[in-house]
Design an enzyme around this catalytic site. Structure first.
Site, PDB file in Angstrom:
ATOM      1  CG  ASP A  96       5.987  64.952  40.346  1.00  0.00           C
ATOM      2  OD1 ASP A  96       5.696  64.163  39.365  1.00  0.00           O
ATOM      3  OD2 ASP A  96       6.781  65.972  40.273  1.00  0.00           O
ATOM      4  CD  GLU A 148       8.354  58.957  33.250  1.00  0.00           C
ATOM      5  OE1 GLU A 148       8.017  59.494  34.058  1.00  0.00           O
ATOM      6  OE2 GLU A 148       9.475  59.263  32.255  1.00  0.00           O
ATOM      7  CG  HIS A 192      11.964  66.571  34.933  1.00  0.00           C
ATOM      8  ND1 HIS A 192      11.854  65.260  34.529  1.00  0.00           N
ATOM      9  CD2 HIS A 192      10.433  66.813  35.286  1.00  0.00           C
ATOM     10  CE1 HIS A 192      10.762  64.788  34.926  1.00  0.00           C
ATOM     11  NE2 HIS A 192       9.977  65.560  35.133  1.00  0.00           N
ATOM     12  CB  SER A 239       8.348  74.503  32.677  1.00  0.00           C
ATOM     13  OG  SER A 239       7.964  74.499  33.932  1.00  0.00           O
ATOM     14  CB  SER A 282      11.052  74.584  35.792  1.00  0.00           C
ATOM     15  OG  SER A 282      11.529  73.431  35.938  1.00  0.00           O
TER      16      SER A 282
HETATM   17  P1  13P Z   1       9.346  71.124  34.782  1.00  0.00           P
HETATM   18  O1  13P Z   1      10.591  71.117  35.379  1.00  0.00           O
HETATM   19  O2  13P Z   1       9.262  71.478  33.162  1.00  0.00           O
HETATM   20  O3  13P Z   1       8.529  72.191  35.135  1.00  0.00           O
HETATM   21  O4  13P Z   1       8.518  69.930  34.829  1.00  0.00           O
HETATM   22  C1  13P Z   1       7.980  69.510  36.158  1.00  0.00           C
HETATM   23  C2  13P Z   1       7.529  67.944  36.194  1.00  0.00           C
HETATM   24  O5  13P Z   1       7.650  67.344  35.197  1.00  0.00           O
HETATM   25  C3  13P Z   1       7.253  67.595  37.664  1.00  0.00           C
HETATM   26  O6  13P Z   1       7.017  65.980  37.565  1.00  0.00           O
HETATM   27  O1  G3H Z   2       9.984  66.462  38.213  1.00  0.00           O
HETATM   28  C1  G3H Z   2      10.438  66.898  39.164  1.00  0.00           C
HETATM   29  C2  G3H Z   2       9.964  68.064  39.773  1.00  0.00           C
HETATM   30  O2  G3H Z   2      10.082  69.510  38.964  1.00  0.00           O
HETATM   31  C3  G3H Z   2      10.133  68.083  41.178  1.00  0.00           C
HETATM   32  O3  G3H Z   2      11.282  68.513  41.460  1.00  0.00           O
HETATM   33  O4  G3H Z   2      12.616  66.640  42.973  1.00  0.00           O
HETATM   34  O5  G3H Z   2      13.439  69.283  42.867  1.00  0.00           O
HETATM   35  O6  G3H Z   2      11.161  68.667  43.982  1.00  0.00           O
HETATM   36  P1  G3H Z   2      12.064  68.262  42.909  1.00  0.00           P
HETATM   37 ZN    ZN Z   3       8.202  64.892  36.118  1.00  0.00          ZN
END
Ligand code: 13P
Ligand code: G3H
Ligand code: ZN
Length: 337
Positions: A96, A148, A192, A239, A282
């Site tokens: 990710d 993206e 996010h 989320s 989240s």
């Molecule tokens: P949320 O913070 O809305 O859960 O998004 C997660 C996300 O996009 C991870 O790449």
């Molecule tokens: O897009 C972000 C994801 O929620 C991952 O979050 O970088 O805190 O692991 P993180």
């Molecule tokens: Zn993301």
């Protein structure tokens, strides 16, 4: 070099083709720890949903990439074991928000079946060049790549943006053609974290007193779909920030004020479109925190981690189950032909 196919993992290609045809979205759930992974695999296996397990750079730093990769490999066996003889649901292991070619390459060589290269904060031509470089490398091993275009508000790991800039539909054909990317994350107003909108951006529901966020830019999504018919689109920052979890957290010593997410009916609508992957992290964090806080307040003498992580896992599982059945519509599609 470890090939993901030897680990029982799958890339996103078939998943997205079936999701597009079936008008549902594949859940992309982030994980950092065992309880989250157990909850994801139980929810998805019991409800026959394919799943994308996401590892962020932050998760790699927190939990160690070797351990996370072996956990994902173990998840395939675990899914098989609890499937009642049906076999494991399709599981993709995805990086990710990869922020460099080197990170993507390292994950590919380590057995990931899919990577995201997030060049969204770069000037357009640099994003194109970086994404193409990752695609050229990944495709040699049949690893799929998400790019993206457009910038989400909030903090994306180490990529941050003060405000969101919607994806420009006029750029998407050029981007996809030049890079060879397999899916495209776009910006249509999601972001996010648990604070996706400020109270000033919201209206107040007169019945509940809850904050109601502005709608997503479905016109931008539609324009992108028209430019790229049948091409898999990804929504990050999806989320919904369930008020019940926020309330439990706040009633048990937490301080989450004015937390607002994306309404589920909008995600339901998006899942029926070219949106094939919906990212949720989240909501899992909130469910886990609510479960732990409640035990700490209700049973202050408890100190066996299983007694508070167990209920936290149950809350996460209920959340994942709800998403795949009622929001993304992926339940029952694990073995679509
Ligand atoms: P949320 O913070 O809305 O859960 O998004 C997660 C996300 O996009 C991870 O790449
Ligand atoms: O897009 C972000 C994801 O929620 C991952 O979050 O970088 O805190 O692991 P993180
Ligand atoms: Zn993301």
């Amino acid at each position: 070099m470890v090939n993901f196919k030897d680990l029982g993992l799958v890339n996103t290609r078939e998943m997205f083709k079936k999701a597009m045809a079936g008008k549902y979205a594949i859940p992309a759930f982030n994980f950092n720890n065992m309880e989250q992974l157990q909850a994801i695999i139980q929810a998805c296996t019991e409800n026959a949903s394919p799943v994308i397990l996401q590892v962020s750079k932050g998760a790699r730093n927190y939990a160690n990439q070797t351990l996370l990769r072996y956990m994902a490999q173990g998840a395939v066996e675990y899914s098989k074991e609890i499937s009642g003889g049906k076999g494991a649901v399709p599981i993709c292991l995805h990086l990710d928000h990869g922020d460099s070619f080197e990170l993507c390459k390292s994950c590919i060589e380590f057995g990931f079946s899919s990577v995201m290269i997030d060049g969204s904060s770069l000037p357009y031509e640099e994003n194109v060049a970086l994404t193409k470089k990752v695609c050229d490398f990944a495709h040699q091993y049949d690893v799929t790549v998400e790019g993206e275009l457009g910038v989400l508000a909030g903090v994306e790991d180490e990529v941050s943006a003060a405000e969101s800039h919607y994806t420009k539909p006029e750029e998407v054909i050029d981007f996809v053609t030049k890079t060879g990317v397999d899916s495209l994350a776009i910006s249509i107003g999601t972001s996010h974290g648990a604070y996706k909108f400020t109270p000033e951006q919201c209206t107040v529901d007169p019945k509940t007193g809850r904050l109601v966020p502005p709608p997503l830019a479905f016109d931008v999504l539609k324009a992108v779909e028209e430019k790229l018919p049948g091409f898999p689109i990804v929504l990050h920052g999806s989320s919904s920030v369930p008020q019940e979890e926020v309330d439990i957290i706040n009633a048990n010593g937490g301080a989450l004020k004015a937390a607002v997410g994306i309404p589920e009916e909008q995600l339901r609508e998006a899942a029926k479109s070219a949106v094939c992957k919906i990212n949720i992290d989240s909501d899992s964090r909130l469910a886990m925190t609510a479960g732990i806080r409640k035990v700490f307040v209700d049973k202050p003498a408890e100190f066996d981690p299983r007694k508070y992580l167990g209920p936290a896992r149950d809350r996460m599982k209920a959340m994942y189950t709800h998403k795949i059945i009622n929001v993304l519509g992926s339940a029952g599609h694990a073995w679509d032909k």
